[in-house]
Motif scaffolding. Sequence first.
Motif, PDB file in Angstrom:
ATOM      1  N   THR A 132       0.732  -1.183  -0.008  1.00 30.69           N
ATOM      2  CA  THR A 132      -0.013   0.070   0.071  1.00 30.69           C
ATOM      3  C   THR A 132       0.885   1.321  -0.027  1.00 30.69           C
ATOM      4  O   THR A 132       0.492   2.371  -0.170  1.00 30.69           O
ATOM      5  CB  THR A 132      -1.005   0.023   1.261  1.00 30.69           C
ATOM      6  OG1 THR A 132      -0.122   0.128   2.269  1.00 30.69           O
ATOM      7  CG2 THR A 132      -1.901  -1.115   1.409  1.00 30.69           C
ATOM      8  N   LEU A 167      -8.349   1.095  -1.331  1.00 36.63           N
ATOM      9  CA  LEU A 167      -7.624   0.002  -0.761  1.00 36.63           C
ATOM     10  C   LEU A 167      -8.329  -1.464  -0.993  1.00 36.63           C
ATOM     11  O   LEU A 167      -7.822  -2.416  -1.381  1.00 36.63           O
ATOM     12  CB  LEU A 167      -7.381   0.117   0.611  1.00 36.63           C
ATOM     13  CG  LEU A 167      -6.221  -0.828   1.017  1.00 36.63           C
ATOM     14  CD1 LEU A 167      -5.495  -0.050   2.316  1.00 36.63           C
ATOM     15  CD2 LEU A 167      -6.608  -2.160   1.935  1.00 36.63           C
ATOM     16  N   THR A 210       0.473  -3.693   4.511  1.00 39.83           N
ATOM     17  CA  THR A 210       0.082  -2.461   5.012  1.00 39.83           C
ATOM     18  C   THR A 210       1.031  -1.512   5.920  1.00 39.83           C
ATOM     19  O   THR A 210       2.028  -2.138   6.287  1.00 39.83           O
ATOM     20  CB  THR A 210      -1.186  -2.691   5.867  1.00 39.83           C
ATOM     21  OG1 THR A 210      -0.905  -3.446   6.853  1.00 39.83           O
ATOM     22  CG2 THR A 210      -2.207  -3.049   5.067  1.00 39.83           C
ATOM     23  N   ASP A 262      -2.435   3.006   7.102  1.00 35.43           N
ATOM     24  CA  ASP A 262      -3.678   2.346   6.441  1.00 35.43           C
ATOM     25  C   ASP A 262      -4.629   1.970   7.854  1.00 35.43           C
ATOM     26  O   ASP A 262      -4.312   1.115   8.636  1.00 35.43           O
ATOM     27  CB  ASP A 262      -3.569   1.057   5.820  1.00 35.43           C
ATOM     28  CG  ASP A 262      -2.332   1.296   4.549  1.00 35.43           C
ATOM     29  OD1 ASP A 262      -2.751   2.169   3.794  1.00 35.43           O
ATOM     30  OD2 ASP A 262      -1.339   0.795   4.601  1.00 35.43           O
TER      31      ASP A 262
END
Length: 317
Positions: A7, A38, A50, A54
Amino acid sequence: MKKILITRKLLKESEEKASKIFDVKFNSNDELYSQSKLIESSEGYDAILTSLTDKMDKETINKLPDSIKVISNFAVGFGNIDLESAKKRRIAVTNTPEVLSDATAEIGILLILGACRRVPEGIQSAKESNWKWSADYLIGKQLTGARLGILGMGRIGQKIAKIAKALGMVIHYHNRSKLGEEKEQGAIYHDNLKSLFSVSDVLSICCPATKETENLINKETLEYFPTGAVITNVARGDIVDDEALIDALNRRKIYAAGLDVYKGEPNLNIGYLKIKSVFVLPHLGSATKYTRTAMANLAIDNIDEFFKTGNCRNKVN
Ligand code: DGY
């Protein structure tokens, strides 16, 4: 090859490592994904790597595609992930312990020094050339001989204790359980908060953020400290009730604070910025090349281990 979504941008070496093991979707612009982006981006993927930015709350986790089997968090803390919801969906959650303890403890010590020795005021005066030496100029608190309370004596707490002891501080701690002699290294155990706080000239918060530790530093517990104590936090902002700490600083019940972590990062309560004795850093705990590389590599290895063995030693749910 398993497909993984990463991410946030990682250091180059770690992205190269991930590409060798997995089919990876990177976030080359390092944009902060919204929950919907996401969820959408993880469609058809097996795992998500992550970061603490996040918010993997219940709603997000419940909407993840069934293909997701692992959420590997690039942090030792995992307060950004709803572990129970992940468990219900049979998604393993992993973290990156140990590799960041040294770097984070360094920042923990920096917070203690910065807050006790009036570093923010010193930096500002030096930059403005607005100072002249005098015997009583920017008198701070000496660490040698002062009592350091450590809240949470895990690996980071133990490392802070070791360095602080070398600086001549006397170490007290509270932890869920008393440590063995080897790990304690002469530190004095307190089985409750009131007892620890009442002997803490300086406090270093090193415990995880959980439902039990949320707002543990609050209006009531701040009164347990000796007047003029210093509070530092290298763990998570959720552990501190900001309004209560700001009030205690304004009343001079608390002399200074050293903070690296905040509720609602990257924002921080503006009240802190108005107080000269507050030393603030932007969540730098693990920010060294060595440590960030080790953390990312471990987060990648955690996914690999999970898919190879069906388990992972750093699984937290
Ligand atoms: C962690 O891993 O929890 C650290 O706060 C990251 O900097």
